[in-house]
Structure formats: structure tokens, C-alpha cells
Write a protein that holds these residues in place. Structure first.
Motif, mmCIF file in Angstrom:
data_model
loop_
_atom_site.group_PDB
_atom_site.id
_atom_site.type_symbol
_atom_site.label_atom_id
_atom_site.label_comp_id
_atom_site.label_asym_id
_atom_site.label_seq_id
_atom_site.Cartn_x
_atom_site.Cartn_y
_atom_site.Cartn_z
ATOM 1 N N ASP A 158 57.419 97.383 62.967
ATOM 2 C CA ASP A 158 58.025 96.417 62.060
ATOM 3 C C ASP A 158 57.042 96.069 60.964
ATOM 4 O O ASP A 158 55.844 95.871 61.224
ATOM 5 C CB ASP A 158 58.404 95.130 62.805
ATOM 6 C CG ASP A 158 59.476 95.360 63.858
ATOM 7 O OD1 ASP A 158 60.532 95.915 63.511
ATOM 8 O OD2 ASP A 158 59.252 94.990 65.020
ATOM 9 N N ALA A 159 57.551 95.969 59.727
ATOM 10 C CA ALA A 159 56.753 95.519 58.588
ATOM 11 C C ALA A 159 57.593 94.502 57.831
ATOM 12 O O ALA A 159 58.723 94.781 57.454
ATOM 13 C CB ALA A 159 56.376 96.686 57.688
ATOM 14 N N THR A 160 57.021 93.312 57.641
ATOM 15 C CA THR A 160 57.722 92.209 56.993
ATOM 16 C C THR A 160 56.892 91.696 55.828
ATOM 17 O O THR A 160 55.676 91.498 55.962
ATOM 18 C CB THR A 160 57.940 91.054 57.997
ATOM 19 O OG1 THR A 160 58.637 91.563 59.133
ATOM 20 C CG2 THR A 160 58.743 89.930 57.382
ATOM 21 N N VAL A 161 57.545 91.471 54.685
ATOM 22 C CA VAL A 161 56.871 90.886 53.541
ATOM 23 C C VAL A 161 56.777 89.380 53.766
ATOM 24 O O VAL A 161 57.789 88.718 53.981
ATOM 25 C CB VAL A 161 57.626 91.184 52.227
ATOM 26 C CG1 VAL A 161 56.933 90.509 51.052
ATOM 27 C CG2 VAL A 161 57.758 92.679 52.001
ATOM 28 N N ALA A 162 55.559 88.870 53.752
ATOM 29 C CA ALA A 162 55.329 87.436 53.926
ATOM 30 C C ALA A 162 54.243 86.999 52.946
ATOM 31 O O ALA A 162 53.126 87.516 53.004
ATOM 32 C CB ALA A 162 54.906 87.128 55.360
#
Length: 135
Positions: free
Chosen positions: A73-77
Motif C-alpha cells: 500500500d502507498a498513500t499520499v499524506a
């Protein structure tokens, strides 16, 4: 893997990960490049969550990739990528590890390389990442 140049076993994963990072200086561009190049090979194993009120935006907020027993998983934060790799056994998640972007890319590319040894669509997608063209 026969080691012949250009075969999946010969891909330099560190170099490819660095190339993707340089190409995707903007984390959203990096996610867009990955989605574009991997969507046909991974099908429903690639989940994309878009940003924006109606989720029709081109801006990607999060991707989740299922490869073998791993979920990446890769999430922009806050303008950066937060990456995790989860391991499942028998369909039960046993471990989730937070990793840096470079490590996440290496794990993703390694899993793709392993799958590319037996799956034509994944091999083509991995070659697309190496060559830089859309598959």
C-alpha cells in the motif's frame, strides 16, 4: 532466470527503483505512472483510490497492490508517500511493516520480477517500467 540481458531475472531493481523515484519526483506522478503501467497486468489486484470529492479526479490518493502473499500500500499524506507491506498466510494478515518509498519500490519490483518469470502480462508490465513506455 537465465541472466540473459533483458530478461526479467536481469533487471537491476535498485536502479529501476531509483529511476522511478527520479521520474516521479512528485509522488502523485509516481503513483500515476505505476497505475498506468501496471493496471492491465494486475487487473483487480491493483486497487486505486482517487482524491477529490467525487472520486473521478485524475489525482491518485492511494494504491494497494496484491502480489502473492504480500499487499503493498502507498498513500499520499501531507505531500509524501506513506508505504506499508503486509504479509498474509492462509488469507490472514500476520504482519504489516511500514517501509520507505525506496524499499517499497524494491519489494514491489522484486515481486513483479518473480511473477514475470511465469506470467506474460506481468513481464510486459515490468518491461514497460524498465523501458518507460506504457504497455
Amino acid at each position: 532466470m537465465d541472466g540473459t540481458p533483458g530478461t526479467p531475472g536481469d533487471f537491476d531493481l535498485d536502479l529501476l527503483a531509483s529511476s522511478l523515484r527520479a521520474e516521479g519526483g512528485d509522488v502523485r506522478m509516481l503513483l500515476r505512472a505505476l497505475v498506468t503501467r501496471l493496471s492491465s497486468a494486475l487487473g483487480d489486484r491493483l486497487e486505486v483510490e482517487r482524491a477529490g470529492r467525487f472520486r473521478r479526479s485524475e489525482e491518485i490518493q492511494r494504491i494497494s497492490i496484491q502480489l502473492a502473499d504480500d499487499q503493498l500500500d502507498a498513500t499520499v499524506a501531507r505531500g509524501a508517500l506513506e508505504c506499508t507491506v503486509s504479509r498474509s498466510v492462509g488469507g490472514i494478515r500476520i504482519r504489516t511493516t511500514r517501509v520507505g518509498v525506496d524499499e517499497w519500490l524494491r519489494r514491489l519490483l522484486g515481486a513483479l520480477r518473480d511473477e514475470a518469470a511465469t506470467t506474460q502480462a506481468t513481464r510486459v508490465a515490468l518491461e514497460s517500467l524498465v523501458i518507460g513506455n506504457s504497455a
